[in-house]
Write a protein that holds these residues in place. Structure first.
Motif, PDB file in Angstrom:
ATOM      1  N   GLU A 149       0.814  -1.217   0.000  1.00 40.83           N
ATOM      2  CA  GLU A 149       0.000   0.000   0.000  1.00 40.83           C
ATOM      3  C   GLU A 149       0.848   1.268   0.000  1.00 40.83           C
ATOM      4  O   GLU A 149       1.845   1.363   0.719  1.00 40.83           O
ATOM      5  CB  GLU A 149      -0.942   0.014   1.204  1.00 40.83           C
ATOM      6  CG  GLU A 149      -2.032  -1.038   1.146  1.00 40.83           C
ATOM      7  CD  GLU A 149      -3.039  -0.881   2.257  1.00 40.83           C
ATOM      8  OE1 GLU A 149      -2.807  -0.020   3.152  1.00 40.83           O
ATOM      9  OE2 GLU A 149      -4.060  -1.581   2.249  1.00 40.83           O
ATOM     10  N   VAL A 150       0.408   2.225  -0.814  1.00 44.14           N
ATOM     11  CA  VAL A 150       1.008   3.560  -0.854  1.00 44.14           C
ATOM     12  C   VAL A 150      -0.138   4.553  -0.649  1.00 44.14           C
ATOM     13  O   VAL A 150      -1.073   4.601  -1.449  1.00 44.14           O
ATOM     14  CB  VAL A 150       1.719   3.820  -2.197  1.00 44.14           C
ATOM     15  CG1 VAL A 150       2.266   5.248  -2.234  1.00 44.14           C
ATOM     16  CG2 VAL A 150       2.833   2.807  -2.419  1.00 44.14           C
ATOM     17  N   ASN A 151      -0.051   5.344   0.417  1.00 44.83           N
ATOM     18  CA  ASN A 151      -1.134   6.270   0.773  1.00 44.83           C
ATOM     19  C   ASN A 151      -0.707   7.725   0.580  1.00 44.83           C
ATOM     20  O   ASN A 151       0.450   8.080   0.819  1.00 44.83           O
ATOM     21  CB  ASN A 151      -1.551   6.070   2.239  1.00 44.83           C
ATOM     22  CG  ASN A 151      -2.038   4.663   2.518  1.00 44.83           C
ATOM     23  OD1 ASN A 151      -3.025   4.216   1.949  1.00 44.83           O
ATOM     24  ND2 ASN A 151      -1.343   3.964   3.401  1.00 44.83           N
ATOM     25  N   LEU A 152      -1.653   8.538   0.190  1.00 41.03           N
ATOM     26  CA  LEU A 152      -1.438   9.979   0.117  1.00 41.03           C
ATOM     27  C   LEU A 152      -2.787  10.676   0.056  1.00 41.03           C
ATOM     28  O   LEU A 152      -3.819  10.025  -0.142  1.00 41.03           O
ATOM     29  CB  LEU A 152      -0.588  10.361  -1.100  1.00 41.03           C
ATOM     30  CG  LEU A 152      -1.241  10.368  -2.484  1.00 41.03           C
ATOM     31  CD1 LEU A 152      -0.321  11.062  -3.475  1.00 41.03           C
ATOM     32  CD2 LEU A 152      -1.563   8.973  -2.990  1.00 41.03           C
ATOM     33  N   ARG A 153      -2.780  11.982   0.257  1.00 41.27           N
ATOM     34  CA  ARG A 153      -3.995  12.776   0.126  1.00 41.27           C
ATOM     35  C   ARG A 153      -3.891  13.619  -1.137  1.00 41.27           C
ATOM     36  O   ARG A 153      -2.854  14.209  -1.410  1.00 41.27           O
ATOM     37  CB  ARG A 153      -4.227  13.656   1.352  1.00 41.27           C
ATOM     38  CG  ARG A 153      -4.686  12.864   2.566  1.00 41.27           C
ATOM     39  CD  ARG A 153      -5.198  13.743   3.693  1.00 41.27           C
ATOM     40  NE  ARG A 153      -5.760  12.926   4.757  1.00 41.27           N
ATOM     41  CZ  ARG A 153      -7.024  12.533   4.803  1.00 41.27           C
ATOM     42  NH1 ARG A 153      -7.872  12.913   3.855  1.00 41.27           N
ATOM     43  NH2 ARG A 153      -7.465  11.788   5.796  1.00 41.27           N
ATOM     44  N   ALA A 154      -4.993  13.646  -1.886  1.00 37.75           N
ATOM     45  CA  ALA A 154      -4.991  14.354  -3.167  1.00 37.75           C
ATOM     46  C   ALA A 154      -6.230  15.219  -3.285  1.00 37.75           C
ATOM     47  O   ALA A 154      -7.286  14.897  -2.742  1.00 37.75           O
ATOM     48  CB  ALA A 154      -4.936  13.353  -4.316  1.00 37.75           C
ATOM     49  N   PHE A 155      -6.105  16.326  -4.026  1.00 38.48           N
ATOM     50  CA  PHE A 155      -7.228  17.222  -4.238  1.00 38.48           C
ATOM     51  C   PHE A 155      -8.314  16.551  -5.075  1.00 38.48           C
ATOM     52  O   PHE A 155      -8.028  15.748  -5.970  1.00 38.48           O
ATOM     53  CB  PHE A 155      -6.791  18.503  -4.953  1.00 38.48           C
ATOM     54  CG  PHE A 155      -6.089  19.487  -4.062  1.00 38.48           C
ATOM     55  CD1 PHE A 155      -6.661  19.884  -2.860  1.00 38.48           C
ATOM     56  CD2 PHE A 155      -4.870  20.034  -4.426  1.00 38.48           C
ATOM     57  CE1 PHE A 155      -6.039  20.798  -2.039  1.00 38.48           C
ATOM     58  CE2 PHE A 155      -4.231  20.949  -3.604  1.00 38.48           C
ATOM     59  CZ  PHE A 155      -4.811  21.334  -2.408  1.00 38.48           C
ATOM     60  N   VAL A 156      -9.558  16.920  -4.799  1.00 39.67           N
ATOM     61  CA  VAL A 156     -10.699  16.537  -5.626  1.00 39.67           C
ATOM     62  C   VAL A 156     -11.080  17.768  -6.439  1.00 39.67           C
ATOM     63  O   VAL A 156     -11.382  18.824  -5.879  1.00 39.67           O
ATOM     64  CB  VAL A 156     -11.892  16.076  -4.767  1.00 39.67           C
ATOM     65  CG1 VAL A 156     -13.062  15.651  -5.655  1.00 39.67           C
ATOM     66  CG2 VAL A 156     -11.473  14.936  -3.842  1.00 39.67           C
ATOM     67  N   VAL A 157     -11.066  17.642  -7.766  1.00 45.49           N
ATOM     68  CA  VAL A 157     -11.324  18.794  -8.643  1.00 45.49           C
ATOM     69  C   VAL A 157     -12.282  18.386  -9.759  1.00 45.49           C
ATOM     70  O   VAL A 157     -12.320  17.220 -10.158  1.00 45.49           O
ATOM     71  CB  VAL A 157     -10.012  19.341  -9.257  1.00 45.49           C
ATOM     72  CG1 VAL A 157      -9.074  19.840  -8.187  1.00 45.49           C
ATOM     73  CG2 VAL A 157      -9.332  18.283 -10.114  1.00 45.49           C
ATOM     74  N   PRO A 158     -13.054  19.333 -10.298  1.00 41.83           N
ATOM     75  CA  PRO A 158     -13.918  19.012 -11.445  1.00 41.83           C
ATOM     76  C   PRO A 158     -13.101  19.006 -12.734  1.00 41.83           C
ATOM     77  O   PRO A 158     -12.029  19.613 -12.816  1.00 41.83           O
ATOM     78  CB  PRO A 158     -14.930  20.167 -11.444  1.00 41.83           C
ATOM     79  CG  PRO A 158     -14.188  21.312 -10.823  1.00 41.83           C
ATOM     80  CD  PRO A 158     -13.260  20.706  -9.803  1.00 41.83           C
ATOM     81  N   ALA A 159     -13.619  18.320 -13.739  1.00 38.46           N
ATOM     82  CA  ALA A 159     -12.934  18.210 -15.034  1.00 38.46           C
ATOM     83  C   ALA A 159     -13.136  19.485 -15.841  1.00 38.46           C
ATOM     84  O   ALA A 159     -13.853  19.515 -16.848  1.00 38.46           O
ATOM     85  CB  ALA A 159     -13.452  16.999 -15.799  1.00 38.46           C
TER      86      ALA A 159
END
Length: 221
Positions: A149-159
């Protein structure tokens, strides 16, 4: 997360893209790869490095439809690894598909894998939850055959804007308003300028424009 913070996060992501893309050409492996968005969420575990991770939603939130995970994955090891699963906190697992055909998605030894965009592997989220909202920094877990497992936090953005070409390929059309002008009743002939029978000022049974004064004059003689 409040709406103002979400808007700030989206703006920061867009600004980071526009600035770092200017210097990406000479920055080597750790910058832009195949024009994927630079300077977003990144982390390394063992031989695996994940860069530019994003959750990209539909451009119109009301349209429904799937979201996708976009990222660039590097394998610095001497053996290839398969990308076994991707899960997003609050949204479950993504459906992973290779760029062509079926089977597993592989990150080659000493090479890279691009998720999202035309002719690349895809990771589709078909069950978007209310917990996944634009502007959030959502936890993503990538699972690999060797590294785990590799974990990180990423932004949620619209297309939208910079993220359009990395977003979902399945974008539902916006529903049109119900009902059309043809369904409504058409105006009656009396509205076209021709008085209907019994219209105000016209005696019943007579044609409009008949000379009633002439008839009354002849009866007096």
């Amino acid at each position: 997360m409040s709406s103002s913070i979400r808007r700030g996060a989206l703006a920061a992501a867009a600004i980071a893209f526009s600035i770092t893309s200017l210097a990406a050409c000479g920055a080597g492996n750790n910058a832009q790869t195949l024009e994927v968005k630079p300077d977003n969420a990144a982390t390394s575990v063992g031989d695996i490095k994940v860069q530019n991770a994003m959750v990209i939603t539909q451009p119109d939130p009301k349209a429904g439809g799937p979201a996708v995970v976009s990222a660039t994955i590097f394998n610095t090891g001497t053996t290839s690894q398969t990308l076994d699963s991707i899960s997003v906190e609050g949204d479950g697992s993504a459906e992973i598909s290779p760029a062509k055909g079926g089977g597993s998605v592989t990150v080659p030894a000493g090479g890279s894998l691009v998720l999202g965009g035309k002719d690349n592997a895809t990771a589709t989220l078909n069950n978007m939850d209310a917990a996944v909202q634009n502007g959030n920094a959502q936890k993503i877990t990538f699972s690999f055959s060797k590294t785990g497992e590799v974990n990180l936090r990423a932004f949620v953005v619209p297309a939208e804007s910079y993220f359009t070409k990395w977003g979902p390929s399945n974008i539902p059309s916006t529903p049109s308003p119900t009902g059309s002008p043809s369904e409504h009743a058409t105006p009656t002939e009396s509205a076209t300028g021709t008085p209907a029978s019994g219209a105000p000022g016209t005696p019943a049974g007579e044609e409009p424009g008949s000379d009633t004064t002439t008839e009354s004059g002849s009866s007096e003689q």
